[in-house]
Scaffold this active site. Structure first.
Site, PDB file in Angstrom:
ATOM      1  N   SER A  80     -18.435 -24.883  -7.724  1.00 24.67           N
ATOM      2  CA  SER A  80     -18.116 -26.294  -7.920  1.00 24.67           C
ATOM      3  C   SER A  80     -19.228 -27.193  -7.342  1.00 24.67           C
ATOM      4  O   SER A  80     -20.378 -27.087  -7.759  1.00 24.67           O
ATOM      5  CB  SER A  80     -16.749 -26.602  -7.304  1.00 24.67           C
ATOM      6  OG  SER A  80     -16.231 -27.815  -7.803  1.00 24.67           O
ATOM      7  N   ASP A 192     -13.113 -24.683 -12.938  1.00 24.11           N
ATOM      8  CA  ASP A 192     -13.652 -24.648 -11.575  1.00 24.11           C
ATOM      9  C   ASP A 192     -13.560 -23.259 -10.918  1.00 24.11           C
ATOM     10  O   ASP A 192     -12.516 -22.612 -10.932  1.00 24.11           O
ATOM     11  CB  ASP A 192     -12.874 -25.657 -10.734  1.00 24.11           C
ATOM     12  CG  ASP A 192     -13.569 -25.990  -9.427  1.00 24.11           C
ATOM     13  OD1 ASP A 192     -13.647 -25.104  -8.562  1.00 24.11           O
ATOM     14  OD2 ASP A 192     -14.031 -27.134  -9.272  1.00 24.11           O
TER      15      ASP A 192
END
Length: 343
Positions: A80, A192
């Site tokens: 991320s 993610d």
């Protein structure tokens, strides 16, 4: 009393000397040249940068202090927000240029909301932003080995991108569910990486790191409700990945935890605070990092020296050969290294 004639006496003396002396004395050969033992390879340091949205600026502070103390990670993995900083660092940016880019970052450059997708961020702007900063190089063309970790939406499997479009891999790693649209690559969709690997220690190991420094900036549930939708989603992801994250963090050599829990996931105005907290946390961990690195290098040097040490001479080759042994073939022939020669 009979006198022994002098010529006969001389002949007898020569015979006795010959019997005592054995073979003619030969000069001792010079010792074989000893090749220097090659140095043990240096410990390869990897850094695993965790997810945490705007808290990710803390990674820059950590990298700054590591390099200021002579510790430069050779491999980089990121999840991320960590994948964004990691990609730029792996591209060759030094920590001060990273900081300059952070201060120049305008949130509008990486946010492209699409109303027809329910107000989700598309992520194309983030992809283009990263590709521009890395000079449109693919992951395998970056200066340091780099891995971006994502989650395959169809089956929940952890996916590690080590090849291909750098910006797209970062976008896939950063696509927070419910905030970003999933990224379609080939026939799969990705979200993610924090869902399955909040701090990608294992990915750094896969890149060949012997010593992994993990940077954990994840939000810990503290009994309070986050004040924004992004905060709720971010904390939900942290809770989902918390157990897996703890197991993976246990496989790191050092875990650095900057104190950034008070910084919101969308609080880009606090980037300077996040960087400073990263610096403080890295400095606090520095004695432990240096001690563990030195110990690992000593262990590696000792093992390397043992593997490359010349064999000890055979005791039989240290004995003087006897004349009788040579006559009856019982003495061993030895090479220059003091090892018996097969006959």
């Amino acid at each position: 009393m009979h006198l022994i004639p002098r010529p006969l006496l001389l002949a007898a003396c020569v015979t006795l000397l010959a019997a005592c002396g054995g073979d003619n004395v030969k000069p001792t050969p010079p010792p074989a040249a000893v090749k220097p033992t090659p140095a043990a390879p240096k410990v390869k340091v990897g850094i695993a940068l965790g997810g945490g949205a705007a808290k990710g600026f803390a990674h820059i502070g950590v990298i700054k202090m590591l390099e200021a103390n002579g510790i430069e990670p050779q491999v980089v993995s990121g999840t991320s927000a960590g994948s964004v900083v990691g990609a730029l660092y792996a591209s060759g940016m030094d920590p001060f240029r990273l900081q300059t880019q952070a201060f120049a970052l305008d949130e509008a450059k990486i946010r492209d909301v699409r109303l027809f997708s329910g107000g989700l961020v598309q992520g194309q702007k983030l992809q283009d932003y990263v590709n521009d900063l890395v000079g449109k190089r693919t992951i395998q063309q970056l200066k340091k080995p780099f891995a971006a970790v994502s989650t395959q939406l169809e089956n929940g499997e952890r996916t590690v991108f080590v090849r291909g479009n750098t910006g797209q891999a970062v976008r896939a790693s950063s696509s927070i569910p419910g905030v970003f649209e999933p990224v379609v690559i080939g026939k799969a969709s990705y979200v993610d990486g924090g869902v399955v690997s909040p701090v990608p220690v294992d990915a750094a190991r896969q890149l060949g790191a012997d010593f992994v420094i993990a940077v954990d900036i994840s939000t810990k549930a503290q009994g309070t409700k986050p004040g924004s939708m992004l905060g709720i989603v971010n904390q939900s992801i942290s809770i989902m990945g918390q157990r897996l994250g703890e197991q993976e963090l246990a496989r790191a050599d050092i875990v650095i935890r900057p104190k950034v829990n008070d910084i919101g996931p969308a609080d880009f105005e606090q980037k300077n605070t996040a960087i400073l907290e990263g610096e403080r946390a890295a400095l606090a961990a520095m004695p432990q990092i240096k001690a563990k690195l030195a110990e690992l290098q000593r262990t590696r040097n000792a093992a390397h020296a043992a593997r490359h040490a010349p064999p000890k001479p055979d005791p039989r080759c240290l004995e003087e050969p006897s004349r009788l042994g040579r006559l009856f073939g019982r003495d061993v022939k030895c090479d220059a290294a003091g090892q018996p020669v097969k006959q």
